[in-house]
Design a protein around this motif. Sequence first.
Motif, PDB file in Angstrom:
ATOM      1  N   MET A   1      -2.809  62.052  32.222  1.00 18.03           N
ATOM      2  CA  MET A   1      -1.639  61.287  32.146  1.00 18.03           C
ATOM      3  C   MET A   1      -1.751  60.011  32.152  1.00 18.03           C
ATOM      4  O   MET A   1      -1.823  59.447  33.343  1.00 18.03           O
ATOM      5  CB  MET A   1      -0.407  61.787  32.707  1.00 18.03           C
ATOM      6  N   GLY A   2      -1.256  59.205  31.053  1.00 14.01           N
ATOM      7  CA  GLY A   2      -1.363  57.659  31.155  1.00 14.01           C
ATOM      8  C   GLY A   2       0.116  57.206  31.633  1.00 14.01           C
ATOM      9  O   GLY A   2       0.795  57.873  32.113  1.00 14.01           O
ATOM     10  N   LEU A   3       0.309  55.707  31.616  1.00 14.65           N
ATOM     11  CA  LEU A   3       1.559  55.373  31.983  1.00 14.65           C
ATOM     12  C   LEU A   3       2.535  55.384  30.876  1.00 14.65           C
ATOM     13  O   LEU A   3       2.357  55.365  29.676  1.00 14.65           O
ATOM     14  CB  LEU A   3       1.358  53.824  32.402  1.00 14.65           C
ATOM     15  N   LYS A   4       3.731  55.475  31.434  1.00 13.13           N
ATOM     16  CA  LYS A   4       5.108  55.203  30.646  1.00 13.13           C
ATOM     17  C   LYS A   4       5.681  54.017  31.099  1.00 13.13           C
ATOM     18  O   LYS A   4       6.003  53.902  32.253  1.00 13.13           O
ATOM     19  CB  LYS A   4       6.222  56.584  30.811  1.00 13.13           C
ATOM     20  N   VAL A   5       5.753  53.085  30.104  1.00 12.39           N
ATOM     21  CA  VAL A   5       6.302  51.730  30.402  1.00 12.39           C
ATOM     22  C   VAL A   5       7.630  51.512  29.565  1.00 12.39           C
ATOM     23  O   VAL A   5       7.891  51.954  28.611  1.00 12.39           O
ATOM     24  CB  VAL A   5       5.414  50.512  29.780  1.00 12.39           C
ATOM     25  N   GLY A   6       8.538  50.814  30.096  1.00  7.96           N
ATOM     26  CA  GLY A   6       9.691  50.417  29.478  1.00  7.96           C
ATOM     27  C   GLY A   6       9.729  48.822  29.586  1.00  7.96           C
ATOM     28  O   GLY A   6       9.040  48.090  30.391  1.00  7.96           O
ATOM     29  N   ILE A   7      10.311  48.317  28.429  1.00  8.74           N
ATOM     30  CA  ILE A   7      10.432  46.856  28.232  1.00  8.74           C
ATOM     31  C   ILE A   7      12.015  46.481  28.031  1.00  8.74           C
ATOM     32  O   ILE A   7      12.758  47.058  27.169  1.00  8.74           O
ATOM     33  CB  ILE A   7       9.707  46.294  27.092  1.00  8.74           C
ATOM     34  N   VAL A   8      12.553  45.525  28.832  1.00  8.87           N
ATOM     35  CA  VAL A   8      13.803  45.098  28.467  1.00  8.87           C
ATOM     36  C   VAL A   8      13.862  43.628  27.976  1.00  8.87           C
ATOM     37  O   VAL A   8      13.041  42.814  28.416  1.00  8.87           O
ATOM     38  CB  VAL A   8      14.634  45.068  29.947  1.00  8.87           C
ATOM     39  N   GLY A   9      14.387  43.521  26.791  1.00  9.49           N
ATOM     40  CA  GLY A   9      14.495  42.636  25.974  1.00  9.49           C
ATOM     41  C   GLY A   9      13.328  42.736  24.777  1.00  9.49           C
ATOM     42  O   GLY A   9      12.304  42.957  24.799  1.00  9.49           O
ATOM     43  N   CYS A  10      14.073  42.520  23.676  1.00  9.49           N
ATOM     44  CA  CYS A  10      13.010  42.919  22.383  1.00  9.49           C
ATOM     45  C   CYS A  10      12.907  41.782  21.316  1.00  9.49           C
ATOM     46  O   CYS A  10      13.159  41.790  20.187  1.00  9.49           O
ATOM     47  CB  CYS A  10      13.483  43.994  21.669  1.00  9.49           C
ATOM     48  N   GLY A  11      12.696  40.384  22.073  1.00  2.00           N
ATOM     49  CA  GLY A  11      12.653  39.320  21.237  1.00  2.00           C
ATOM     50  C   GLY A  11      11.181  39.017  20.893  1.00  2.00           C
ATOM     51  O   GLY A  11      10.277  40.048  20.958  1.00  2.00           O
ATOM     52  N   SER A  12      10.903  37.696  20.582  1.00  2.00           N
ATOM     53  CA  SER A  12       9.412  37.595  20.031  1.00  2.00           C
ATOM     54  C   SER A  12       8.249  37.599  21.014  1.00  2.00           C
ATOM     55  O   SER A  12       7.316  38.177  20.610  1.00  2.00           O
ATOM     56  CB  SER A  12       9.224  36.101  19.519  1.00  2.00           C
ATOM     57  N   ILE A  13       8.599  37.445  22.350  1.00  6.26           N
ATOM     58  CA  ILE A  13       7.599  37.824  23.536  1.00  6.26           C
ATOM     59  C   ILE A  13       7.058  39.154  23.819  1.00  6.26           C
ATOM     60  O   ILE A  13       6.083  39.513  23.641  1.00  6.26           O
ATOM     61  CB  ILE A  13       8.097  37.107  24.846  1.00  6.26           C
ATOM     62  N   THR A  14       8.365  40.167  23.339  1.00  5.56           N
ATOM     63  CA  THR A  14       7.875  41.443  23.303  1.00  5.56           C
ATOM     64  C   THR A  14       7.248  41.729  21.919  1.00  5.56           C
ATOM     65  O   THR A  14       6.268  42.481  21.920  1.00  5.56           O
ATOM     66  CB  THR A  14       8.898  42.183  23.388  1.00  5.56           C
ATOM     67  N   ALA A  24      -1.909  48.949  22.421  1.00  7.87           N
ATOM     68  CA  ALA A  24      -3.467  49.014  22.380  1.00  7.87           C
ATOM     69  C   ALA A  24      -4.198  49.400  23.462  1.00  7.87           C
ATOM     70  O   ALA A  24      -5.321  49.876  23.445  1.00  7.87           O
ATOM     71  CB  ALA A  24      -3.847  47.636  21.928  1.00  7.87           C
ATOM     72  N   ASN A  25      -3.399  49.547  24.786  1.00 10.11           N
ATOM     73  CA  ASN A  25      -4.043  49.950  26.024  1.00 10.11           C
ATOM     74  C   ASN A  25      -4.221  51.582  26.305  1.00 10.11           C
ATOM     75  O   ASN A  25      -3.195  52.213  26.382  1.00 10.11           O
ATOM     76  CB  ASN A  25      -3.256  49.495  27.232  1.00 10.11           C
ATOM     77  N   PRO A  26      -5.571  51.919  26.348  1.00 10.75           N
ATOM     78  CA  PRO A  26      -5.666  53.469  26.157  1.00 10.75           C
ATOM     79  C   PRO A  26      -4.995  54.096  27.617  1.00 10.75           C
ATOM     80  O   PRO A  26      -4.790  55.437  27.443  1.00 10.75           O
ATOM     81  CB  PRO A  26      -7.273  53.715  26.259  1.00 10.75           C
ATOM     82  N   LEU A  27      -4.725  53.311  28.653  1.00  6.89           N
ATOM     83  CA  LEU A  27      -3.749  53.912  29.693  1.00  6.89           C
ATOM     84  C   LEU A  27      -2.341  53.897  29.600  1.00  6.89           C
ATOM     85  O   LEU A  27      -1.930  54.544  30.638  1.00  6.89           O
ATOM     86  CB  LEU A  27      -4.437  52.955  31.022  1.00  6.89           C
ATOM     87  N   VAL A  28      -2.053  53.303  28.633  1.00  7.72           N
ATOM     88  CA  VAL A  28      -0.246  53.719  28.355  1.00  7.72           C
ATOM     89  C   VAL A  28      -0.017  54.596  27.348  1.00  7.72           C
ATOM     90  O   VAL A  28      -0.626  54.593  26.178  1.00  7.72           O
ATOM     91  CB  VAL A  28       0.202  52.201  28.038  1.00  7.72           C
ATOM     92  N   ASP A  29       0.730  55.479  27.543  1.00  8.39           N
ATOM     93  CA  ASP A  29       0.982  56.804  26.547  1.00  8.39           C
ATOM     94  C   ASP A  29       2.036  56.373  25.885  1.00  8.39           C
ATOM     95  O   ASP A  29       2.344  56.779  24.591  1.00  8.39           O
ATOM     96  CB  ASP A  29       1.193  57.934  27.505  1.00  8.39           C
ATOM     97  N   VAL A 310      -3.098  51.097  37.873  1.00  6.46           N
ATOM     98  CA  VAL A 310      -3.888  52.493  37.952  1.00  6.46           C
ATOM     99  C   VAL A 310      -5.079  52.328  38.674  1.00  6.46           C
ATOM    100  O   VAL A 310      -5.326  53.529  39.648  1.00  6.46           O
ATOM    101  CB  VAL A 310      -4.402  52.566  36.259  1.00  6.46           C
ATOM    102  N   SER A 311      -5.627  51.322  38.948  1.00  9.32           N
ATOM    103  CA  SER A 311      -6.859  51.024  39.746  1.00  9.32           C
ATOM    104  C   SER A 311      -6.842  50.261  40.923  1.00  9.32           C
ATOM    105  O   SER A 311      -7.615  50.075  41.743  1.00  9.32           O
ATOM    106  CB  SER A 311      -8.186  50.835  38.909  1.00  9.32           C
ATOM    107  N   GLY A 312      -5.782  49.785  41.186  1.00 13.73           N
ATOM    108  CA  GLY A 312      -5.692  48.669  42.152  1.00 13.73           C
ATOM    109  C   GLY A 312      -6.471  47.248  42.252  1.00 13.73           C
ATOM    110  O   GLY A 312      -6.760  46.708  43.100  1.00 13.73           O
ATOM    111  N   VAL A 313      -6.936  47.029  41.072  1.00 11.53           N
ATOM    112  CA  VAL A 313      -7.590  45.760  40.911  1.00 11.53           C
ATOM    113  C   VAL A 313      -6.748  44.668  40.792  1.00 11.53           C
ATOM    114  O   VAL A 313      -5.624  44.459  39.948  1.00 11.53           O
ATOM    115  CB  VAL A 313      -8.549  45.753  39.246  1.00 11.53           C
TER     116      VAL A 313
END
Length: 335
Positions: A1-14, A24-29, A310-313
């Motif tokens: 299972m990959g990560l589930k991510v939330g974003i607060v604020g949906c302007g241009s930077i998002t 585009a990140n394969p570790l994000v579902d 995910v990997s502690g890098v």
Amino acid sequence: MGLKVGIVGCGSITRYRHAPEYYANPLVDEIVFFDRNRHRAESLAKEFEGTVAHRFEDLINDETIDAISDCSSNEVHHVHTTKALLSGKHVLCEKPLAISSEHAKTILAAQTKSGKKLMVDHNQRFTKVHQKAREIILSGDYGDVLSFKTTFGHGGPEDWGVTKSNATWFFKKSRSHSGVVGDLGIHKIDLIHYLIDDEIEEVKSFVGSLDKVDENNKPIEVCDNAVCIFKTKKGRLGNGSFSWTYYGEEDNSTTIYLQKGILKIYHDPENQLIIEQPGGEKIKYELEHIQTNDNQTNTGVIDSFVDWIVSGVEPPVRGEDALSSLQIVEHIVND
């Protein structure tokens, strides 16, 4: 299972950076979007195959969400990021970390209490050119750093912001707080800290609102230009110029003067890093073009944040790094 991510604020930077890079990140579902203007969240959710949270509290109380990107405006970073951390989420916060060092310390205390990861989007640390420059400087091959100059300027945020107008929140004191210094200057202050492994501790500055007007055709409430002189803890001297009134080609250049040569960074579009040696010889590196508002490429920030979770890098920048840069911003705009 990959990560589930939330974003607060949906302007241009998002729209142009966080959302496409998570997508585009394969570790994000999955990405969950929240914005006070619900239609913005719905638009991005449709574009990036995500979902929409009705309230910010729904976002941070969702136990299936692993991490949050705080892309809200400056004045509420300390609210959103602190609550997200204390709700058990890892957080990537946009710069500046907060509008004051006191608010930033509140965030850092929440990070310590929660034990979660906190990263700040000081994205200039991630370019191949800046990383190579740091490597060369810290090698000592060209002696010690003596002085530096850095600049960051473009035509202003009104063409970048989601509203595409001079009603942008960047021009509002209550929301932006520090104008061009918190928008562009903080990037280069943080970059100098990174490049020369030192910290600015003294600053003299001139700031002003020279040309920008708001939606009522009145001078904006924050500075659109700043010119600064710096002294670091190790005694290096430098200067910085930050502007929203470079009405032409964007300037994001830095020069580092060492005992045995000069490093010119992003002066030449084809050779983004040039070493000028005392005898006149030049060593040129063609590495990558810097990202601009008109040239959106993968910053590496999202990938680094995900890898840390995910990997502690370890990433090139953490929450603690952002406080010292913010304190210099405070000196510039308040002195």
